[in-house]
Motif scaffolding. Sequence first.
Motif, PDB file in Angstrom:
ATOM      1  N   ALA A  50       0.843  -1.207   0.000  1.00 32.58           N
ATOM      2  CA  ALA A  50       0.000   0.000   0.000  1.00 32.58           C
ATOM      3  C   ALA A  50       0.875   1.253   0.000  1.00 32.58           C
ATOM      4  CB  ALA A  50      -0.932  -0.004   1.208  1.00 32.58           C
ATOM      5  N   ALA A  51       1.934   1.245   0.808  1.00 38.68           N
ATOM      6  CA  ALA A  51       2.834   2.402   0.876  1.00 38.68           C
ATOM      7  C   ALA A  51       3.492   2.650  -0.477  1.00 38.68           C
ATOM      8  CB  ALA A  51       3.888   2.183   1.958  1.00 38.68           C
ATOM      9  N   ILE A  52       3.873   1.591  -1.159  1.00 38.27           N
ATOM     10  CA  ILE A  52       4.481   1.740  -2.489  1.00 38.27           C
ATOM     11  C   ILE A  52       3.479   2.326  -3.468  1.00 38.27           C
ATOM     12  CG2 ILE A  52       5.375   0.435  -4.471  1.00 38.27           C
ATOM     13  CD1 ILE A  52       6.742  -1.413  -2.347  1.00 38.27           C
ATOM     14  N   SER A  53       2.218   1.892  -3.392  1.00 36.49           N
ATOM     15  CA  SER A  53       1.207   2.448  -4.301  1.00 36.49           C
ATOM     16  C   SER A  53       0.945   3.921  -3.971  1.00 36.49           C
ATOM     17  CB  SER A  53      -0.087   1.636  -4.263  1.00 36.49           C
ATOM     18  OG  SER A  53      -0.756   1.788  -3.031  1.00 36.49           O
ATOM     19  N   PHE A  54       1.049   4.293  -2.704  1.00 39.07           N
ATOM     20  CA  PHE A  54       0.919   5.700  -2.327  1.00 39.07           C
ATOM     21  C   PHE A  54       2.056   6.510  -2.938  1.00 39.07           C
ATOM     22  CE2 PHE A  54      -1.846   5.944   1.759  1.00 39.07           C
ATOM     23  CZ  PHE A  54      -2.792   5.122   1.175  1.00 39.07           C
ATOM     24  N   GLN A  55       3.266   5.947  -2.907  1.00 40.36           N
ATOM     25  CA  GLN A  55       4.418   6.651  -3.472  1.00 40.36           C
ATOM     26  C   GLN A  55       4.235   6.837  -4.978  1.00 40.36           C
ATOM     27  OE1 GLN A  55       8.198   4.675  -3.042  1.00 40.36           O
ATOM     28  NE2 GLN A  55       9.325   6.520  -3.541  1.00 40.36           N
ATOM     29  N   GLU A  56       3.727   5.819  -5.670  1.00 45.84           N
ATOM     30  CA  GLU A  56       3.488   5.935  -7.105  1.00 45.84           C
ATOM     31  C   GLU A  56       2.448   7.010  -7.391  1.00 45.84           C
ATOM     32  OE1 GLU A  56       2.451   1.901  -7.998  1.00 45.84           O
ATOM     33  OE2 GLU A  56       4.540   1.237  -8.033  1.00 45.84           O
ATOM     34  N   ALA A  57       1.381   7.052  -6.583  1.00 47.50           N
ATOM     35  CA  ALA A  57       0.352   8.078  -6.759  1.00 47.50           C
ATOM     36  C   ALA A  57       0.909   9.462  -6.442  1.00 47.50           C
ATOM     37  CB  ALA A  57      -0.861   7.768  -5.875  1.00 47.50           C
ATOM     38  N   GLU A  58       1.772   9.545  -5.432  1.00 50.36           N
ATOM     39  CA  GLU A  58       2.413  10.821  -5.089  1.00 50.36           C
ATOM     40  C   GLU A  58       3.215  11.345  -6.278  1.00 50.36           C
ATOM     41  OE1 GLU A  58       6.260  12.467  -2.662  1.00 50.36           O
ATOM     42  OE2 GLU A  58       5.561  10.438  -2.255  1.00 50.36           O
ATOM     43  N   ASP A  59       3.973  10.441  -6.901  1.00 48.66           N
ATOM     44  CA  ASP A  59       4.773  10.835  -8.067  1.00 48.66           C
ATOM     45  C   ASP A  59       3.881  11.350  -9.195  1.00 48.66           C
ATOM     46  OD1 ASP A  59       7.069  10.081  -6.699  1.00 48.66           O
ATOM     47  OD2 ASP A  59       7.237   8.129  -7.715  1.00 48.66           O
ATOM     48  N   LYS A  60       2.736  10.703  -9.401  1.00 54.61           N
ATOM     49  CA  LYS A  60       1.799  11.159 -10.435  1.00 54.61           C
ATOM     50  C   LYS A  60       1.275  12.554 -10.121  1.00 54.61           C
ATOM     51  CE  LYS A  60       0.031   6.670 -11.876  1.00 54.61           C
ATOM     52  NZ  LYS A  60      -1.160   5.808 -11.906  1.00 54.61           N
ATOM     53  N   MET A  61       0.881  12.778  -8.872  1.00 56.63           N
ATOM     54  CA  MET A  61       0.343  14.088  -8.490  1.00 56.63           C
ATOM     55  C   MET A  61       1.398  15.175  -8.663  1.00 56.63           C
ATOM     56  SD  MET A  61      -2.801  13.558  -7.734  1.00 56.63           S
ATOM     57  CE  MET A  61      -2.792  12.179  -8.874  1.00 56.63           C
ATOM     58  N   GLU A  62       2.638  14.879  -8.290  1.00 56.44           N
ATOM     59  CA  GLU A  62       3.729  15.839  -8.482  1.00 56.44           C
ATOM     60  C   GLU A  62       3.928  16.127  -9.969  1.00 56.44           C
ATOM     61  OE1 GLU A  62       5.536  17.716  -6.539  1.00 56.44           O
ATOM     62  OE2 GLU A  62       5.008  16.905  -4.581  1.00 56.44           O
TER      63      GLU A  62
END
Length: 83
Positions: A50-62
Amino acid sequence: MSLTKPNQQLRRDLKEVAALLKWSGVNLMQIATRLSEAGHEQEARELIEAAISFQEAEDKMEGYAEEVKVGRIERMKPGTENR
């Protein structure tokens, strides 16, 4: 390039979401570490995923925030979506 107020707000919103995702991911990793140390490896692995998927989503938002900054993404006025 100067951003319109709606685009400034969109960029701020995207950056805020990215920051929330980042800190949520950090918190999940901390909890996963504690679970793993307590012998709950399966649960820890699930939280890490889940944390890794959050990081991927964070990168997309950035990335989206950067696209707003350079004018590739912009907020449209209401009612102009189909033009």
